[in-house]
Write a protein that holds these residues in place. Sequence first.
Motif, short mmCIF file in Angstrom:
data_model
loop_
_atom_site.label_atom_id
_atom_site.label_comp_id
_atom_site.label_asym_id
_atom_site.label_seq_id
_atom_site.Cartn_x
_atom_site.Cartn_y
_atom_site.Cartn_z
N VAL A 1 -6.08 3.57 -2.30
CA VAL A 1 -5.21 4.74 -2.39
C VAL A 1 -6.03 6.03 -2.47
CG1 VAL A 1 -3.51 5.92 -3.84
CG2 VAL A 1 -3.27 3.48 -3.35
N HIS B 1 2.04 2.27 -3.50
CA HIS B 1 0.99 2.86 -4.33
C HIS B 1 0.60 4.26 -3.85
CE1 HIS B 1 -0.12 -0.38 -7.14
NE2 HIS B 1 0.23 -1.22 -6.18
N TRP C 1 1.50 -5.45 -7.56
CA TRP C 1 2.56 -5.20 -6.58
C TRP C 1 2.18 -5.65 -5.18
CZ3 TRP C 1 7.27 -4.19 -8.36
CH2 TRP C 1 7.41 -3.56 -9.60
N ARG D 1 9.81 -2.25 -6.10
CA ARG D 1 8.84 -1.17 -5.92
C ARG D 1 9.56 0.17 -5.78
NH1 ARG D 1 6.26 -4.50 -1.34
NH2 ARG D 1 4.64 -5.80 -2.33
N ILE E 1 -6.55 -1.99 -4.95
CA ILE E 1 -5.57 -1.04 -4.42
C ILE E 1 -5.84 0.40 -4.87
CG2 ILE E 1 -3.97 -1.58 -6.30
CD1 ILE E 1 -3.08 -0.53 -2.67
N ASP E 2 -6.27 0.62 -6.10
CA ASP E 2 -6.52 2.00 -6.54
C ASP E 2 -7.61 2.66 -5.73
OD1 ASP E 2 -4.63 1.42 -8.44
OD2 ASP E 2 -5.94 1.70 -10.18
N ILE F 1 0.83 -1.20 0.00
CA ILE F 1 0.00 0.00 0.00
C ILE F 1 0.87 1.25 0.00
CG2 ILE F 1 -1.81 1.26 1.22
CD1 ILE F 1 -2.80 -1.38 2.36
N TRP G 1 -0.59 -8.21 -14.23
CA TRP G 1 0.67 -7.79 -13.61
C TRP G 1 1.43 -9.00 -13.08
CZ3 TRP G 1 2.23 -8.76 -8.62
CH2 TRP G 1 3.46 -8.21 -8.26
N ARG H 1 3.35 6.63 -4.95
CA ARG H 1 3.27 6.89 -6.39
C ARG H 1 2.16 7.87 -6.71
NH1 ARG H 1 3.34 1.97 -10.66
NH2 ARG H 1 1.29 1.53 -9.76
N ARG H 2 1.00 7.73 -6.03
CA ARG H 2 -0.10 8.66 -6.27
C ARG H 2 0.29 10.08 -5.89
NH1 ARG H 2 -5.67 7.96 -6.43
NH2 ARG H 2 -5.08 5.94 -7.38
#
Length: 325
Positions: free
Chosen positions: A225, A15, A186, A45, A221-222, A12, A317, A18-19
């Motif tokens: 996030v 991600h 991931w 990662r 996950i999206d 988590i 993925w 990255r966001r």
Amino acid sequence: MTTLVTGAAGFIGFHVARRLLDRGERVLGIDSLDAYYDPQLKRDRLQALQGPGFDFRQVDIADAGALAEALQGRGVRRIIHLAAQAGVRHSIENPHAYVQANLVGQVNVLEYARHLEGLEGMVYASSSSVYGGSTKLPFSEADPVDRPVSLYAATKKADELMGHAYAHLYRLPLTGLRFFTVYGPWGRPDMAMWVFAEAILAGRPLPVFNGGDMARDFTFIDDIVAGVVAVSDSPPADTGGEAPHRVYNIGNSRPEPLLRVIAVLEEALGRKAELRLEPMQPGDVPATYADISAIRRDHGFEPVTPIEEGVPRFAEWFRRYTGLA
């Protein structure tokens, strides 16, 4: 402004970092890169995060001195604290790791936060496991959570209690998030989706506990996030009354039968699973289901990814990353 993301090499945390970077923010990531699972995945990662705005320090949050040294003078204004020792079953085998990471580490991050000038807010990770063996569905934040069925769950409840105490004593704006069965690209090798995919592609029997009579609130996950960032953007206000501390469920609010999830994964991978039915594992529960009305009301959180979309995205993925055909 810099946001500190602990556990930045984790599932988590990666991600979330990255966001934030995609939004043009600066991120200071820390992680111990421990060997609970293959550290190469964590390094991969981190490699994917490299670029302008990202700085990383390898440090154990249970080491107060090393943590303070790594974070000194970094200009942190927000904290998203996701570093923890994860895994319900592993907590039975290695309890001391959970005491160090989840209890000592939580206190160390809270201590850092309370001495930080200009802190806007801190979000920290809790877990749906705090609901223990409750059979009342969906799980609501108003439900009693004083009967954990694993040490992992007990540490997460303790984190919430410590958060409330620090918010009360030092007026820190704190938000705890009870995550519900997060999955996606991931992810971790100990998570159900990875375990299932690996077994299916390798032609090994797939262990299915409680005879397959299980349901989980699988959350892509999206969506997770989006909720984490929304909560970080709007910390609880200190009105001078009750402690500025909130705890929210964050999940898909749609429990999926485990056998249905396996069927969607089989279709995505183009292989049939060989199921090996097992009894319920110690510390496990038959179903999870998140009532997300509170986080929806306060932060506009709305999960949008059904398993029919999220599972194939994970499968694509997984095949690419592992090289399993």
